[in-house]
Design a protein around this motif. Structure first.
Motif, mmCIF file in Angstrom:
data_model
loop_
_atom_site.group_PDB
_atom_site.id
_atom_site.type_symbol
_atom_site.label_atom_id
_atom_site.label_comp_id
_atom_site.label_asym_id
_atom_site.label_seq_id
_atom_site.Cartn_x
_atom_site.Cartn_y
_atom_site.Cartn_z
ATOM 1 N N THR A 186 0.841 -1.208 0.000
ATOM 2 C CA THR A 186 0.000 0.000 0.000
ATOM 3 C C THR A 186 0.869 1.249 0.000
ATOM 4 N N PRO A 229 -4.445 -7.357 -1.499
ATOM 5 C CA PRO A 229 -5.643 -7.208 -2.336
ATOM 6 C C PRO A 229 -5.323 -6.639 -3.708
ATOM 7 N N GLU A 244 -7.086 -4.679 -5.324
ATOM 8 C CA GLU A 244 -7.549 -3.288 -5.407
ATOM 9 C C GLU A 244 -6.412 -2.279 -5.262
ATOM 10 N N ALA A 259 -5.496 -0.433 -8.531
ATOM 11 C CA ALA A 259 -6.530 0.295 -9.273
ATOM 12 C C ALA A 259 -5.921 1.489 -10.000
ATOM 13 N N ASP A 313 -7.366 -10.345 -12.882
ATOM 14 C CA ASP A 313 -8.250 -9.360 -13.487
ATOM 15 C C ASP A 313 -7.713 -9.214 -14.919
#
Length: 389
Positions: free
Chosen positions: A154, A201, A203, A206, A223
């Motif tokens: 992150t 994750p 995400e 993104a 994805d």
């Protein structure tokens, strides 16, 4: 821009002690052929280029030859370090290598310093995130409370997003060596768990046009824009039936991607065979495995003599062998199995279980040893006196 995504080369790895360098060299040559045939602009390699932090001389030679062939075929190369690599060793001379088209990102401090490569539609920013060990990376990323891989990644992605914000409209590709949620391990990966938490994750990525992942050894799609290419070779018998591949990505002027899978040739397939040794040596149905790497499970009632030598007479590339007695799966507890048996019977069964049926001479030695032990237990010193006499 046309991009080829490959990873987890693990140059220098062996299969049950058997050298795979020739197979790895052939896989890299096949990748270079794809680059030349399909006009690939950039090859991305997100980690685990080598299998050890200190690779051998032969492994370095195979890797260098493979990189040179890919570059000669016309592609730039962007690569990061994985959990098997030594970032310092892999990144040594990175500035000089970049001048020749090999762009290495092995330092945590460089995660937001993209490799900028341009096509007719403008530049593409390639951000290389090396494998991030939380205990080592939290200080460099200024997140002292970070404990998990998700926390660390992150922080790394926050820096990348901040850099992208200063480059409006730029297309972006991220290379990351991590275990992303939704991925499935193939069986030959080394765990990167810290405190039991190793997944991150999807995400987190993104807004990125394409994410080239490394670490998991099977080709898979998290994805449409987030994928693992997997390793170019099977590195365990659990991967024997798995087709190895690379992804070829066409990135258009607005960052939309079209992805095509290209399967890689495997120099030597892997096979598991099971049965009694004589059956394995004579069964015509097994002929198709004679040029494979073979793992054999023997089910003979007694352990055959010199089984690997005999097996390699038919399967010269046999690399693994185990003996599994047909009765090994019994669920009887030990007390039930030895109830009512003499010490000699128990010892004889133990020898048969761990090795083979005892010979008459061996049984005589066992009987004499047990008798002497019984006498010593009942009359301490008597056995010693008899031996002295």
């Amino acid at each position: 821009m046309r991009i080829l995504h490959t990873s987890d080369w693990h140059i220098g790895r062996t299969l049950h002690g058997v050298d795979l360098l020739a197979d790895q060299a052939a896989a890299l040559a096949a990748i270079a052929d794809l680059v030349g045939t399909h006009g690939v602009d950039v090859v991305v390699v997100p980690g685990d280029i080598y299998d050890r932090s200190v690779p051998g001389v032969e492994a370095i030679t195979v890797c260098n030859d493979g990189l040179a062939a890919i570059r000669a075929a016309g592609a730039h190369i962007v690569a990061t370090s994985g959990n098997h690599d030594s970032p310092a060793r892999l990144g040594a001379g990175a500035a000089f290598a970049a001048a020749g088209g090999l762009h290495l990102r092995t330092r945590v401090a460089d995660v937001a310093d993209p490799v900028l490569l341009a096509d007719a539609d403008g530049p593409v920013a390639f951000y290389g995130i090396p494998y991030l060990e939380p205990d080592l990376a939290r200080g460099e990323l200024d997140v002292p409370d970070a404990r998990s891989h998700a926390d660390i990644l992150t922080a790394a992605m926050a820096r990348i997003h901040a850099d992208r914000a200063g480059r409006p409209g730029i297309r972006s590709v991220v290379l990351s060596h991590a275990f992303v949620q939704g991925g499935a391990a193939a069986g030959s990966e080394r765990t990167i768990a810290v405190g039991g938490v190793e997944t991150v994750p999807a995400e987190l990525f993104a807004g990125i046009d394409y994410v080239a992942l490394g670490h998991l050894h099977s080709p898979q799609t998290i994805d449409p824009r987030i994928r693992y290419s997997g390793s170019p070779l099977p590195y365990s018998f659990a991967e024997g039936a798995q087709a190895k591949a690379v992804w070829m990505i066409d990135l258009d002027e607005v960052g939309a991607v079209t992805v095509i899978r290209h399967d890689l040739p495997v120099s030597r397939q892997l096979a598991r065979i099971t049965g009694e040794l004589d059956q394995l040596l004579t069964d015509s149905a097994l002929s198709r495995f004679e040029d494979h790497y073979v793992s054999a499970v023997l089910t003979d009632p007694t352990r055959p003599a010199d089984p690997m030598r005999r097996l390699r007479a038919r399967f010269p590339h046999a690399v693994h062998l185990e003996w599994e007695r047909p009765t090994a799966g019994t669920q009887l507890c030990y007390r039930e199995r030895v109830r009512g048996r003499s010490d000699l019977e128990i010892a004889r069964r133990f020898v048969a279980d761990v090795r083979d049926r005892a010979t008459p001479g061996e049984l005589d030695w066992l009987d004499r040893a047990l008798t002497a032990a019984a006498v010593e237990s009942e009359h301490p010193g008597d056995a010693t006196e008899r031996q002295s006499a």
